[in-house]
Design a protein around this motif. Structure first.
Motif, PDB file in Angstrom:
ATOM      1  N   GLY A 177      18.594 -10.327  -2.115  1.00  0.00           N
ATOM      2  CA  GLY A 177      18.504  -8.921  -2.538  1.00  0.00           C
ATOM      3  C   GLY A 177      19.691  -8.481  -3.372  1.00  0.00           C
ATOM      4  N   GLY A 178      20.902  -8.862  -2.931  1.00  0.00           N
ATOM      5  CA  GLY A 178      22.105  -8.456  -3.642  1.00  0.00           C
ATOM      6  C   GLY A 178      22.182  -9.058  -5.036  1.00  0.00           C
ATOM      7  N   GLU A 187      19.189   4.865  -7.665  1.00  0.00           N
ATOM      8  CA  GLU A 187      19.333   4.266  -6.328  1.00  0.00           C
ATOM      9  C   GLU A 187      19.470   2.746  -6.412  1.00  0.00           C
ATOM     10  OE1 GLU A 187      17.112   5.852  -3.120  1.00  0.00           O
ATOM     11  OE2 GLU A 187      16.828   7.766  -4.129  1.00  0.00           O
ATOM     12  N   PRO A 188      20.484   2.292  -7.129  1.00  0.00           N
ATOM     13  CA  PRO A 188      20.568   0.849  -7.402  1.00  0.00           C
ATOM     14  C   PRO A 188      20.846   0.009  -6.162  1.00  0.00           C
ATOM     15  CG  PRO A 188      22.578   1.948  -8.115  1.00  0.00           C
ATOM     16  CD  PRO A 188      21.606   3.027  -7.732  1.00  0.00           C
ATOM     17  N   THR A 189      21.369   0.596  -5.118  1.00  0.00           N
ATOM     18  CA  THR A 189      21.757  -0.237  -3.968  1.00  0.00           C
ATOM     19  C   THR A 189      20.862  -0.041  -2.758  1.00  0.00           C
ATOM     20  OG1 THR A 189      23.271   1.441  -3.199  1.00  0.00           O
ATOM     21  CG2 THR A 189      24.194  -0.254  -4.633  1.00  0.00           C
ATOM     22  N   SER A 216      27.895  -5.308   2.258  1.00  0.00           N
ATOM     23  CA  SER A 216      28.854  -6.060   1.449  1.00  0.00           C
ATOM     24  C   SER A 216      28.336  -6.192   0.016  1.00  0.00           C
ATOM     25  CB  SER A 216      29.181  -7.395   2.108  1.00  0.00           C
ATOM     26  OG  SER A 216      28.639  -8.458   1.407  1.00  0.00           O
ATOM     27  N   ALA A 217      27.016  -6.365  -0.145  1.00  0.00           N
ATOM     28  CA  ALA A 217      26.444  -6.417  -1.498  1.00  0.00           C
ATOM     29  C   ALA A 217      26.608  -5.062  -2.185  1.00  0.00           C
ATOM     30  CB  ALA A 217      24.970  -6.809  -1.438  1.00  0.00           C
ATOM     31  N   ARG A 218      26.487  -3.976  -1.420  1.00  0.00           N
ATOM     32  CA  ARG A 218      26.656  -2.635  -1.997  1.00  0.00           C
ATOM     33  C   ARG A 218      28.075  -2.452  -2.496  1.00  0.00           C
ATOM     34  NH1 ARG A 218      24.958   1.254   2.542  1.00  0.00           N
ATOM     35  NH2 ARG A 218      25.993   2.766   1.217  1.00  0.00           N
ATOM     36  N   ARG A 219      29.004  -2.929  -1.701  1.00  0.00           N
ATOM     37  CA  ARG A 219      30.409  -2.823  -2.058  1.00  0.00           C
ATOM     38  C   ARG A 219      30.698  -3.560  -3.374  1.00  0.00           C
ATOM     39  NH1 ARG A 219      35.035  -0.266   0.414  1.00  0.00           N
ATOM     40  NH2 ARG A 219      36.664  -1.030  -0.927  1.00  0.00           N
ATOM     41  N   GLN A 220      30.167  -4.790  -3.442  1.00  0.00           N
ATOM     42  CA  GLN A 220      30.369  -5.590  -4.664  1.00  0.00           C
ATOM     43  C   GLN A 220      29.741  -4.908  -5.867  1.00  0.00           C
ATOM     44  OE1 GLN A 220      28.736  -9.427  -3.776  1.00  0.00           O
ATOM     45  NE2 GLN A 220      30.468 -10.028  -2.525  1.00  0.00           N
TER      46      GLN A 220
END
Ligand SMILES: Nc1ncnc2c1ncn2[C@@H]1O[C@H](COP(=O)(O)OP(=O)(O)OP(=O)(O)O)[C@@H](O)[C@H]1O
Ligand SMILES: [Mg+2]
Length: 331
Positions: free
Chosen positions: A142-143, A165-167, A173-177
């Motif tokens: 997903g990320g 709403e990209p994340t 952790s993927a959202r953070r990146q």
């Protein structure tokens, strides 16, 4: 094309109805070069509809906007090549590799191989997909898929990124990146307008618009919103038993709003109606003599709940211009 320093987006009384239903209601705001502006609001409040109008994909019922100096009603074809759009339901070609997806979309933007080959390599490095570009999009996590979709939105070097709403649906952790990437892009001069309903993401935006039922209720830095939109201070209250104490607190005059926050209570009071002592005394009167009360920084959730509490008929739109140094908020 607009002048240097002029707003990248200027929405003026933007309104969109679907039949009698007003999905976007008299929305005005500006986004300046290099800013990361968030658009926060719950499901159905009009975020995507606003974004689709900015792209010229949907005509406003009334009002208008200029994007990069072009009017959305008449110059949509000039806007689209300059804007990268990651739609809420972005589509990757699952059977194609990441690289092939990028090539496909570069072609859609009319890029020639001599232009897109080096650019795709740059984008792959930026999104961190280099080395995995031969994997089929359908097999990416997903990320990774999210980042590939961002890469696709970037391939034609847009000046403005519209991210819807990209994340949503990817792990923290993927959202953070993903947000690290957004900052990097802003540092490199790309202006970013991003919708979200995650409060933690909203905190990271340079400025934030808060939407509720089609209306833009306020816009400013997260800090400005926290210190201008609440009727008074916020409090954390540790007390037992929680639920009866919540009822007592809610019934206390001068208490504007209450809620449960984990294992304690959270409250907003009006003006200088209360001190920690007076709140303690009010709870004591109801038999909760052991409360530990601490004034705390308000949260964006507080702001949102207060603004949403104005209801559909609310008209307060408070605009706070960007600070002298826009771009990113400190993390
Ligand atoms: N083409 C359409 N026809 C009729 N109603 C629509 C249409 N598009 C959107 N709406 C309605 O307009 C309102 C705003 O929708 P929009 O998609 O802009 O909300 P949103 O803030 O993006 O929500 P979400 O967080 O769920 O993506 C919703 O009530 C939606 O049902
Ligand atoms: Mg949406």
């Amino acid at each position: 094309m607009n002048e240097p320093g002029a707003p990248v987006v200027r929405a003026e009384h933007l309104t969109r109805k679907f039949g009698d239903f007003i999905a976007v209601n008299d929305v005005s705001f500006e986004v300046y070069p290099g800013e990361v502006v968030g658009y926060l609001g719950p499901n159905g409040c009009g975020k995507t509809t606003t974004m689709r109008m900015l792209l010229g994909l949907l005509q406003p019922t009334s009002g208008t906007a200029q994007v990069l100096g072009f009017d959305i009603r008449t110059r949509a074809e000039s806007i689209r090549p300059l804007v990268g759009y990651m739609s809420q339901k972005f589509a990757l070609y699952e059977e194609l590799t990441g690289y092939e997806n990028l090539v496909f979309y570069a072609g859609v933007y009319g890029m020639r191989p001599s232009a897109y080959r080096p650019r795709i390599q740059e984008v792959l490095d930026l999104i961190g997909l280099a080395g995995h570009e031969r994997e089929r999009a359908g097999e990416l996590s997903g990320g990774w898929r999210q980042r590939l979709a961002l890469g696709i939105a970037l391939v034609h070097r847009p000046r403005l990124l519209l991210l819807d709403e990209p994340t949503s649906g990817v792990d923290p952790s993927a959202r953070r990146q993903f947000w690290d990437l957004i900052y990097l892009l802003a540092e490199q001069g790309t202006t970013v307008f991003v919708t979200t309903h995650y409060m933690d993401e909203a905190e990271h935006c340079g400025r934030l618009g808060v939407m509720h039922r089609g209306r833009l209720m306020a816009m400013g830095t997260p800090d400005t919103l926290k210190h201008s939109q609440l009727p008074g201070p916020a409090w954390d209250i540790t007390v037992q038993p929680l639920i009866p104490a919540l009822d007592a607190l809610t019934a206390t005059p001068g208490v504007f709003q209450t809620g449960l926050l984990g294992d304690h209570l959270h409250a907003i009071t009006t003006g200088d109606a209360h001190t920690a002592e007076s709140l303690g005394a009010a709870l004591g009167d109801h038999g909760f003599g052991n409360a530990l009360i601490e004034e705390v920084e308000p949260t964006l959730e507080d702001v949102f709940v207060v603004l949403a509490g104005h209801g559909a008929d609310a008209t307060p739109v408070t605009h706070h211009p960007p600070p002298a140094e826009p771009a990113c908020a400190p993390r």
